[in-house]
Design a protein around this motif. Structure first.
Motif, PDB file in Angstrom:
ATOM      1  N   TRP A  44      55.175 -64.146  33.870  1.00 17.76           N
ATOM      2  CA  TRP A  44      53.717 -63.636  33.458  1.00 17.76           C
ATOM      3  C   TRP A  44      53.980 -61.838  32.685  1.00 17.76           C
ATOM      4  CZ3 TRP A  44      52.460 -58.633  34.176  1.00 17.76           C
ATOM      5  CH2 TRP A  44      51.048 -58.229  33.996  1.00 17.76           C
ATOM      6  N   ARG A  48      51.881 -61.487  28.787  1.00 13.11           N
ATOM      7  CA  ARG A  48      50.363 -60.132  28.877  1.00 13.11           C
ATOM      8  C   ARG A  48      51.168 -59.345  28.495  1.00 13.11           C
ATOM      9  NH1 ARG A  48      50.021 -63.150  33.224  1.00 13.11           N
ATOM     10  NH2 ARG A  48      47.804 -63.181  33.891  1.00 13.11           N
ATOM     11  N   THR A  49      52.849 -58.554  27.535  1.00 10.87           N
ATOM     12  CA  THR A  49      53.245 -57.900  26.906  1.00 10.87           C
ATOM     13  C   THR A  49      54.445 -58.168  25.763  1.00 10.87           C
ATOM     14  OG1 THR A  49      55.080 -57.578  28.480  1.00 10.87           O
ATOM     15  CG2 THR A  49      53.495 -57.038  29.647  1.00 10.87           C
ATOM     16  N   VAL A 174      57.711 -53.408  35.110  1.00  7.97           N
ATOM     17  CA  VAL A 174      58.396 -54.663  34.170  1.00  7.97           C
ATOM     18  C   VAL A 174      58.104 -53.765  32.275  1.00  7.97           C
ATOM     19  CG1 VAL A 174      57.014 -56.519  35.326  1.00  7.97           C
ATOM     20  CG2 VAL A 174      56.192 -56.057  33.552  1.00  7.97           C
ATOM     21  N   LEU A 175      57.289 -52.625  32.428  1.00  6.10           N
ATOM     22  CA  LEU A 175      57.237 -52.701  31.207  1.00  6.10           C
ATOM     23  C   LEU A 175      58.144 -51.193  30.385  1.00  6.10           C
ATOM     24  CD1 LEU A 175      53.014 -51.497  31.974  1.00  6.10           C
ATOM     25  CD2 LEU A 175      54.102 -53.353  31.230  1.00  6.10           C
ATOM     26  N   LEU A 212      46.746 -42.283  33.534  1.00  7.89           N
ATOM     27  CA  LEU A 212      48.817 -42.493  33.850  1.00  7.89           C
ATOM     28  C   LEU A 212      49.170 -41.278  34.104  1.00  7.89           C
ATOM     29  CD1 LEU A 212      50.872 -44.528  32.753  1.00  7.89           C
ATOM     30  CD2 LEU A 212      50.045 -44.294  31.106  1.00  7.89           C
ATOM     31  N   GLY A 236      46.060 -49.689  34.124  1.00  8.65           N
ATOM     32  CA  GLY A 236      46.284 -50.711  33.227  1.00  8.65           C
ATOM     33  C   GLY A 236      45.408 -50.754  31.863  1.00  8.65           C
ATOM     34  N   LYS A 237      44.550 -51.515  32.517  1.00  5.31           N
ATOM     35  CA  LYS A 237      43.068 -51.913  31.790  1.00  5.31           C
ATOM     36  C   LYS A 237      42.513 -50.527  30.778  1.00  5.31           C
ATOM     37  CE  LYS A 237      42.113 -56.152  33.951  1.00  5.31           C
ATOM     38  NZ  LYS A 237      43.226 -57.197  33.352  1.00  5.31           N
ATOM     39  N   HIS A 271      53.722 -47.889  18.363  1.00  2.00           N
ATOM     40  CA  HIS A 271      54.844 -47.200  19.342  1.00  2.00           C
ATOM     41  C   HIS A 271      54.755 -48.632  20.643  1.00  2.00           C
ATOM     42  CE1 HIS A 271      55.467 -45.769  23.447  1.00  2.00           C
ATOM     43  NE2 HIS A 271      53.968 -46.885  24.183  1.00  2.00           N
ATOM     44  N   ALA A 273      54.007 -50.277  23.104  1.00  4.03           N
ATOM     45  CA  ALA A 273      53.589 -49.882  24.976  1.00  4.03           C
ATOM     46  C   ALA A 273      53.600 -51.623  25.255  1.00  4.03           C
ATOM     47  CB  ALA A 273      52.159 -49.798  24.532  1.00  4.03           C
ATOM     48  N   ASN A 274      53.000 -52.448  23.960  1.00  9.65           N
ATOM     49  CA  ASN A 274      52.589 -53.855  24.548  1.00  9.65           C
ATOM     50  C   ASN A 274      52.156 -54.500  23.566  1.00  9.65           C
ATOM     51  OD1 ASN A 274      50.712 -56.474  25.254  1.00  9.65           O
ATOM     52  ND2 ASN A 274      50.204 -55.549  26.996  1.00  9.65           N
ATOM     53  N   ARG A 276      50.679 -57.629  22.953  1.00  9.97           N
ATOM     54  CA  ARG A 276      49.042 -57.762  23.020  1.00  9.97           C
ATOM     55  C   ARG A 276      48.485 -56.558  22.613  1.00  9.97           C
ATOM     56  NH1 ARG A 276      45.733 -58.810  27.203  1.00  9.97           N
ATOM     57  NH2 ARG A 276      47.274 -58.008  29.118  1.00  9.97           N
ATOM     58  N   LEU A 277      48.723 -55.494  22.760  1.00  8.35           N
ATOM     59  CA  LEU A 277      47.953 -54.053  22.633  1.00  8.35           C
ATOM     60  C   LEU A 277      48.599 -53.469  20.333  1.00  8.35           C
ATOM     61  CD1 LEU A 277      47.970 -51.159  24.339  1.00  8.35           C
ATOM     62  CD2 LEU A 277      47.391 -50.496  22.420  1.00  8.35           C
TER      63      LEU A 277
END
Ligand code: UT7
Length: 344
Positions: A44, A48-49, A174-175, A212, A236-237, A271, A273-274, A276-277
């Motif tokens: 997962w 995603r991250t 998880v982040l 957040l 998150g979205k 930064h 963060a993710n 995918r971002l």
């Protein structure tokens, strides 16, 4: 003309590596349990991250955010060839995980560096994941105005103690990882407008404040602390969408303001963060993909520390070299965001 130069860079992460599968088995004391504590796994988290591992401080109460900050600061001072930390006349520290509510963590760092002599100003920044770029703007203004000559700018986070190791908190837990990064800044007499800190622009939109946040306490209530708001809450979205919009607009605006194009930038260090971002920002802002540097796979999201930690990591890996021009674009809780263009 006086311009602000980055004189040294340092980073620090604690030794404990927690991978995605182990994370699911940890209890609130970070001890591995026989049974899964959170229903999550690498299958997962990674797609995603982009996160594979993160670092955690020891769970014995021996390490605070200020200790991570001091470790990174000492490396940045050594890199700047500053033997006596008393040369530092200003500390700017960004963190969303301070040692305590007050005083700010910068004064604790100052004391631990042995320079609590009254000759070093201390600022704490509360711009979360954007604090490093906000701090660069502040440091640049101070240096060019002649207010301070040697500024230590630090981003440091101890996230692992305020994560919810239950199903409720799994989207956030998880982040995040622990770590710190620091730079030393000072004046440089030069006519080269493309050297040192070339451009900073920072933004905020308080209508995103509750997308957040981490309350801990509510000062309008009596009693103001009831122990029910210990963990970060995140949509998150919404954060994901706002981050893409802010980072794309800000990186484009920074290039235009600096009268530069991507060919003038050696590395894009956003930064962390993710992944995918980052990939979406890179696509929309038309960043050449081979200029993008990430560290989210190994360190997770370290908020205020993520940019200087990533700079330090890739410099030690031999990619970033002295004189390279960097663009860093950040986004964080608040909402806050911004971009800095600078040479290292
Ligand atoms: O520095 C800024 C800090 N914050 C960020 O940058 C966060 C930006 N947002 C994100 O990175 C993403 O929104 C997340 C990675 C947090 C979540 O990804 P997503 O694709 O938006 O997932 P989702 O929230 O839509 O959740 C999808 C499913 C849900 O289950 P249902 O309702 O579809 O049954 C969640 O409950 O995934 C579930 N889920 C998880 N499953 C396994 C949420 N967290 C986890 C988890 N493990 N850790």
């Amino acid at each position: 003309m006086i311009r602000t130069k980055i004189l040294g860079i340092g980073g620090y992460v604690p030794d404990r590596v927690v991978d995605n599968d182990e994370l699911a088995y940890l209890n609130a004391r970070h001890e591995r349990q026989p049974a899964r504590q959170i229903d999550t796994d690498d299958a997962w988290i990674r797609p995603r991250t982009g996160i594979e591992t993160r670092r955690y401080v020891p769970n014995d109460g021996s390490v605070a955010t200020s200790d991570l900050a001091v470790a990174a600061a000492k490396r940045a001072l050594a890199d700047a060839r500053i033997e006596d930390a008393h040369e530092i006349d200003c500390i700017i520290l960004g963190t969303l995980s301070p040692d305590m509510h007050f005083p700010g963590t910068a004064v604790i760092v100052q004391r631990k560096l042995g320079i609590a002599s009254g000759n070093c100003a201390c600022f704490d920044l509360r711009q979360q994941c954007s604090a490093f770029v906000y701090g660069l703007q502040l440091a640049d203004a101070f240096v060019r105005a002649g207010t301070y000559r040697r500024i230590l700018l630090i981003g440091a986070e101890l996230h692992s103690h305020s994560l919810d190791f239950s199903m409720r908190g799994r989207d956030v837990t998880v982040l995040f990882g622990d770590g710190a990064g620091a730079v030393v800044l000072g004046p440089n007499e030069t006519d080269d407008r493309a050297s040192g800190i070339v451009h900073t622009d920072v933004h905020a939109d308080g209508s995103g404040a509750m997308d957040l946040y981490l309350k801990i306490f509510d000062i309008k209530k009596l009693p103001y602390f009831d122990g029910t708001e210990l963990y970060a809450q995140m949509d998150g979205k919404r954060v994901f969408r706002a981050a893409i919009a802010g980072m794309v607009a800000s990186s484009r605006a920074a290039l235009a303001a600096a009268r530069m194009s991507w060919s003038d930038i050696d590395w894009f260090v956003p930064h962390q963060a993710n992944l995918r971002l980052t990939e979406t920002v890179v696509e929309l802002a038309q960043v050449p993909p081979d200029k993008v540097l990430s560290s989210i796979d190994r360190f997770g999201n370290t908020s205020a520390a993520s940019v200087p930690l990533t700079l330090d990591y890739w410099r030690r890996e031999g990619k970033i070299a002295r004189g390279h021009r960097i663009m860093s674009t950040v986004f964080g809780s608040g909402f806050t965001w911004g971009t800095a263009i600078f040479t290292v």
